[in-house]
Design a protein around this motif. Structure first.
Motif, PDB file in Angstrom:
ATOM      1  N   ARG A  66     -33.769 -20.440  -3.373  1.00  0.00           N
ATOM      2  CA  ARG A  66     -33.355 -21.727  -4.053  1.00  0.00           C
ATOM      3  C   ARG A  66     -34.259 -22.887  -3.605  1.00  0.00           C
ATOM      4  NH1 ARG A  66     -33.454 -24.745  -7.153  1.00  0.00           N
ATOM      5  NH2 ARG A  66     -31.789 -25.722  -8.516  1.00  0.00           N
ATOM      6  N   GLY A  67     -34.284 -22.912  -2.418  1.00  0.00           N
ATOM      7  CA  GLY A  67     -35.294 -24.100  -2.153  1.00  0.00           C
ATOM      8  C   GLY A  67     -35.322 -24.252  -0.641  1.00  0.00           C
ATOM      9  N   LEU A  68     -36.184 -24.971   0.078  1.00  0.00           N
ATOM     10  CA  LEU A  68     -36.351 -25.364   1.289  1.00  0.00           C
ATOM     11  C   LEU A  68     -36.378 -26.837   1.058  1.00  0.00           C
ATOM     12  CD1 LEU A  68     -36.863 -24.532   4.198  1.00  0.00           C
ATOM     13  CD2 LEU A  68     -39.368 -24.365   3.564  1.00  0.00           C
ATOM     14  N   CYS A  69     -35.350 -27.476   1.746  1.00  0.00           N
ATOM     15  CA  CYS A  69     -35.010 -28.864   1.296  1.00  0.00           C
ATOM     16  C   CYS A  69     -34.939 -29.724   2.667  1.00  0.00           C
ATOM     17  CB  CYS A  69     -33.730 -29.017   0.516  1.00  0.00           C
ATOM     18  SG  CYS A  69     -33.727 -28.124  -0.910  1.00  0.00           S
ATOM     19  N   LEU A  70     -35.485 -30.777   2.540  1.00  0.00           N
ATOM     20  CA  LEU A  70     -35.448 -31.720   4.100  1.00  0.00           C
ATOM     21  C   LEU A  70     -34.098 -32.475   3.896  1.00  0.00           C
ATOM     22  CD1 LEU A  70     -38.560 -31.389   2.891  1.00  0.00           C
ATOM     23  CD2 LEU A  70     -38.839 -33.392   4.639  1.00  0.00           C
ATOM     24  N   ASN A  71     -33.481 -32.623   4.916  1.00  0.00           N
ATOM     25  CA  ASN A  71     -32.209 -33.365   5.071  1.00  0.00           C
ATOM     26  C   ASN A  71     -32.209 -34.188   6.156  1.00  0.00           C
ATOM     27  OD1 ASN A  71     -29.718 -32.308   3.150  1.00  0.00           O
ATOM     28  ND2 ASN A  71     -31.630 -30.661   3.370  1.00  0.00           N
ATOM     29  N   CYS A  72     -31.174 -35.228   6.255  1.00  0.00           N
ATOM     30  CA  CYS A  72     -30.954 -36.170   7.401  1.00  0.00           C
ATOM     31  C   CYS A  72     -29.417 -35.996   7.640  1.00  0.00           C
ATOM     32  CB  CYS A  72     -31.196 -37.886   6.858  1.00  0.00           C
ATOM     33  SG  CYS A  72     -32.709 -37.945   6.081  1.00  0.00           S
ATOM     34  N   ASN A  73     -29.206 -36.465   8.829  1.00  0.00           N
ATOM     35  CA  ASN A  73     -27.961 -36.463   9.655  1.00  0.00           C
ATOM     36  C   ASN A  73     -26.806 -36.998   8.911  1.00  0.00           C
ATOM     37  OD1 ASN A  73     -28.894 -34.615  11.369  1.00  0.00           O
ATOM     38  ND2 ASN A  73     -29.205 -36.038  13.162  1.00  0.00           N
ATOM     39  N   ASP A  74     -27.364 -38.042   8.314  1.00  0.00           N
ATOM     40  CA  ASP A  74     -26.041 -38.847   7.402  1.00  0.00           C
ATOM     41  C   ASP A  74     -25.901 -38.326   6.035  1.00  0.00           C
ATOM     42  OD1 ASP A  74     -28.500 -39.684   6.069  1.00  0.00           O
ATOM     43  OD2 ASP A  74     -28.488 -41.710   6.194  1.00  0.00           O
ATOM     44  N   GLY A  75     -26.430 -37.424   5.669  1.00  0.00           N
ATOM     45  CA  GLY A  75     -26.354 -36.739   4.388  1.00  0.00           C
ATOM     46  C   GLY A  75     -27.176 -36.977   3.302  1.00  0.00           C
ATOM     47  N   SER A  76     -28.183 -38.025   3.541  1.00  0.00           N
ATOM     48  CA  SER A  76     -29.137 -38.309   2.436  1.00  0.00           C
ATOM     49  C   SER A  76     -30.309 -37.511   2.741  1.00  0.00           C
ATOM     50  CB  SER A  76     -29.613 -39.680   3.021  1.00  0.00           C
ATOM     51  OG  SER A  76     -30.246 -40.099   4.029  1.00  0.00           O
ATOM     52  N   TYR A  77     -31.182 -37.353   2.023  1.00  0.00           N
ATOM     53  CA  TYR A  77     -32.378 -36.520   1.987  1.00  0.00           C
ATOM     54  C   TYR A  77     -33.622 -37.183   1.235  1.00  0.00           C
ATOM     55  CZ  TYR A  77     -30.927 -35.208  -2.893  1.00  0.00           C
ATOM     56  OH  TYR A  77     -30.559 -35.374  -4.220  1.00  0.00           O
TER      57      TYR A  77
END
Length: 231
Positions: A66-77
């Motif tokens: 479905r995807g390879l998505c970048l994420n941040c520890n605070d829940g944002s991306y």
């Protein structure tokens, strides 16, 4: 009462400042982890929205990327990071047959998959350029799918896509045993409103090389028993 009101005011202000700080920190570091997401096609199709097969025909009954998505520890991306680096079909010609098999589209504007891959690259892939250029972005996703091998893991525990319901705990435990780390399962509703296995989220480190522990696991809304529909 006045002092209590002041406390909550300063608490809310502090919370906002903390979230802003974390967001800036994530941007300065680009991102903190990848989410590698795979979907079960039977659950995509078994909804009121239904699905359409791509030009290459009905895919095999297996999880699809479905995807390879970048994420941040605070829940944002981060997303849509570089409009000057659009999707180039020529960069993935050698991967096309593998992408059609393992990263197909079921949307009812499916075509041959180019529209889906273009969207994923421009929204998520352009944010990973410091780690993965376009060809390697898709090649890495294909490799992660093979390494995770979700369907084999579930089938080995006699959890099969036959329309039956299984415990969420057993599904997560079986996959975790193979991967070695906690994961997140997302459910959707079938046409009758029953909860069913839809997507599996696995956390990958910032080098896109290894599965790892996720710092952010959303609250699961699946219920204790979920269906595993056929496809």
């Amino acid at each position: 009462m006045k002092s209590m009101g002041s406390f909550f005011f300063f608490f809310n202000v502090s919370l906002v400042l903390l979230l802003q700080y974390l967001s800036v920190l994530c941007v300065s570091q680009d991102f903190d982890f990848f989410n590698f997401v795979q979907e079960w096609p039977g659950s995509y199709c078994d909804t009121q929205k239904s699905c359409c097969y791509p030009a290459t025909g009905k895919r095999e009954a297996d999880f699809g990327i479905r995807g390879l998505c970048l994420n941040c520890n605070d829940g944002s991306y981060p997303s849509n990071c570089d409009s000057s680096n659009p999707f180039k079909q020529s960069d993935i010609l050698a991967l096309t047959s593998s992408l059609q098999k393992d990263w197909p589209t079921l949307a009812c504007r499916s075509g041959n998959g180019i529209e889906l891959w273009s969207h994923e690259w421009e929204k998520h892939g352009t944010c990973s350029e410091s780690v993965l250029q376009q060809h390697n972005y898709f090649k890495t996703a294909l490799s992660l799918k093979q390494r995770s091998n979700l369907l084999q893991a579930l089938n080995s525990a006699r959890i099969e896509a036959n329309g039956r319901s299984y415990s969420l705990r057993s599904m997560k435990g079986t996959i975790k045993e193979g991967i070695g780390y906690a994961l997140f399962i997302e459910c959707n509703k079938d046409s009758s409103g029953n909860s069913q296995l839809y997507q599996v989220y696995l956390c990958v480190d910032t080098s896109a090389s290894n599965f790892t522990e996720s710092p952010v696991l959303p609250k699961c809304k699946c219920g204790s028993q979920i269906q595993f529909p056929s496809f």
